[in-house]
Design a protein around this motif. Structure first.
Motif, short mmCIF file in Angstrom:
data_model
loop_
_atom_site.label_atom_id
_atom_site.label_comp_id
_atom_site.label_asym_id
_atom_site.label_seq_id
_atom_site.Cartn_x
_atom_site.Cartn_y
_atom_site.Cartn_z
N THR A 167 16.96 1.50 -6.52
CA THR A 167 16.75 2.08 -5.20
C THR A 167 15.38 2.76 -5.11
O THR A 167 14.69 2.65 -4.09
CB THR A 167 17.85 3.09 -4.84
OG1 THR A 167 17.93 4.08 -5.88
CG2 THR A 167 19.20 2.39 -4.74
N CYS A 168 14.99 3.46 -6.18
CA CYS A 168 13.68 4.11 -6.19
C CYS A 168 12.55 3.08 -6.17
O CYS A 168 11.53 3.27 -5.50
CB CYS A 168 13.54 5.01 -7.42
SG CYS A 168 14.51 6.52 -7.35
N ALA A 169 12.74 1.98 -6.91
CA ALA A 169 11.72 0.93 -6.93
C ALA A 169 11.56 0.30 -5.55
O ALA A 169 10.43 0.06 -5.10
CB ALA A 169 12.10 -0.14 -7.96
N ALA A 170 12.68 0.05 -4.87
CA ALA A 170 12.62 -0.55 -3.54
C ALA A 170 11.92 0.40 -2.56
O ALA A 170 11.10 -0.03 -1.73
CB ALA A 170 14.03 -0.87 -3.04
N LEU A 171 12.23 1.68 -2.65
CA LEU A 171 11.61 2.65 -1.75
C LEU A 171 10.11 2.80 -2.06
O LEU A 171 9.29 2.90 -1.14
CB LEU A 171 12.31 4.00 -1.89
CG LEU A 171 11.83 5.12 -0.96
CD1 LEU A 171 11.86 4.66 0.50
CD2 LEU A 171 12.68 6.36 -1.15
N THR A 172 9.76 2.78 -3.34
CA THR A 172 8.35 2.86 -3.72
C THR A 172 7.58 1.68 -3.15
O THR A 172 6.47 1.84 -2.61
CB THR A 172 8.20 2.87 -5.25
OG1 THR A 172 8.95 3.96 -5.79
CG2 THR A 172 6.75 3.00 -5.66
N VAL A 220 1.61 10.75 -2.78
CA VAL A 220 2.26 11.60 -3.78
C VAL A 220 3.72 11.20 -3.96
O VAL A 220 4.23 11.10 -5.08
CB VAL A 220 2.16 13.08 -3.37
CG1 VAL A 220 2.99 13.95 -4.32
CG2 VAL A 220 0.71 13.54 -3.37
N VAL A 221 4.40 10.94 -2.82
CA VAL A 221 5.79 10.51 -2.86
C VAL A 221 5.91 9.19 -3.62
O VAL A 221 6.81 9.01 -4.46
CB VAL A 221 6.35 10.36 -1.43
CG1 VAL A 221 7.69 9.63 -1.44
CG2 VAL A 221 6.51 11.73 -0.78
N ALA A 222 5.01 8.24 -3.34
CA ALA A 222 5.06 6.93 -3.99
C ALA A 222 4.86 7.05 -5.50
O ALA A 222 5.58 6.42 -6.29
CB ALA A 222 4.00 6.01 -3.39
N VAL A 223 3.87 7.86 -5.92
CA VAL A 223 3.61 8.04 -7.36
C VAL A 223 4.82 8.69 -8.04
O VAL A 223 5.25 8.27 -9.11
CB VAL A 223 2.34 8.88 -7.58
CG1 VAL A 223 2.19 9.24 -9.06
CG2 VAL A 223 1.12 8.12 -7.10
N GLY A 224 5.37 9.71 -7.39
CA GLY A 224 6.53 10.38 -7.96
C GLY A 224 7.73 9.46 -8.09
O GLY A 224 8.42 9.45 -9.11
N LEU A 225 7.98 8.67 -7.06
CA LEU A 225 9.11 7.73 -7.10
C LEU A 225 8.90 6.64 -8.14
O LEU A 225 9.85 6.19 -8.79
CB LEU A 225 9.33 7.11 -5.72
CG LEU A 225 9.94 8.04 -4.67
CD1 LEU A 225 9.93 7.37 -3.30
CD2 LEU A 225 11.36 8.44 -5.04
N ALA A 226 7.65 6.19 -8.29
CA ALA A 226 7.36 5.18 -9.32
C ALA A 226 7.64 5.75 -10.71
O ALA A 226 8.22 5.07 -11.57
CB ALA A 226 5.90 4.73 -9.21
#
Length: 281
Positions: A122-127, A87-93
């Protein structure tokens, strides 16, 4: 009308159509909801980072790093950890896509475009780190290790030291902008506060002020470490989030400075949840 004029007209029309489609996508309800999940995901990660930093200040970090890797490992330990990470990954993407669209479509405000581009990166790197972790390719590398590895690689290049210094100065610049944005409360222009009471608005403003200033302070301090690494030609001087936070405990006031910064990081996490609720399109 000659061929060149037709080509220019077609190019302008294609550009206008592209911008219109981008604006429609950026303001679509579904993408906005997913981006809100992304803001909440960032908030959760910063809450955990602040919690780890507080434990470090009081001498018991549990072996966790106060950065994204430490936060993700804690999330993954729960019974629904894997689901929550997806869920975190989809939201950040979605948040990454939204920030890219806003950065491309905002006109006449270079600071907003740059800020949007930085947030998107930064969001892309974290995703990417989360998805890699979920696909079983190993735990995320600590940001301290990433900083040292990047610095070492850049130092092997002919102008590597200047690139490292540029990274540091960019972080310092973004950090100063965040501090200015928090101190002047300009961030309130990005919030709608629809349906919020005056008490809630006041609380959000104070939380945002403290959180954003702290976030800027941490970014700027990390930038100083990169500049120092370039100056001394020593990759060990570069620090990620964990090393930057720990450095505050080495100030004359000892762990109290880290406690104050950790509380500010927690407040920044809370503010991210406020963005999920009231962020302006």
């Amino acid at each position: 009308m000659n061929a060149s004029s037709k080509a220019r007209r077609s190019a302008r029309k294609a550009k206008a159509d592209g911008e219109r489609a981008g604006r429609q996508a950026a303001h679509s309800r579904s993408l906005r909801i997913l981006a809100g999940i992304g803001y909440a995901a960032r908030g959760l990660i910063y809450l955990i980072i602040g919690y780890i930093a507080l434990r470090i200040a009081f001498g018991d970090s549990g072996g966790e790093e106060a950065d994204n890797s430490g936060a993700l490992q804690i999330i993954a330990q729960g019974e629904v950890g894997t689901i929550l990470l997806w869920v975190v990954a989809v939201g950040l993407a979605a948040l990454t896509l939204w920030q890219v669209l806003l950065a491309l479509l905002v006109k006449g405000d270079a600071k907003k475009r740059l800020a949007g581009a930085v947030r998107a990166a930064t969001c892309a790197a974290l995703t990417f780190a989360i998805v890699t972790f979920l696909l079983g390719r190993g735990a995320p590398e600590s940001q301290d290790s990433q900083a040292e590895s990047l610095t070492a690689q850049l130092m092997s290049l002919p102008f590597g030291r200047w690139l490292i210094a540029l990274i540091g100065l960019t972080l310092i610049g973004v950090g100063c902008y965040q501090i200015w944005k928090g101190a002047t409360r300009r961030f309130t222009r990005d919030l709608t506060f629809d349906g919020a009471s005056r008490t809630v608005r006041t609380a959000v403003v104070w939380i945002g002020t403290a959180g954003i200033i702290t976030h800027g302070l941490v970014l700027g301090t990390a930038g100083v470490f990169f500049v120092q690494a370039a100056w001394t030609f020593d990759e060990d001087e570069a620090q990620g989030l964990d090393g930057t936070l720990r450095s505050f405990s080495e100030t004359p006031v000892g762990p109290y400075a880290l406690v104050a910064v950790a509380v500010g990081v927690v407040l920044y996490g809370v503010y991210c949840f406020c963005q999920a609720r009231w962020q302006r399109d």
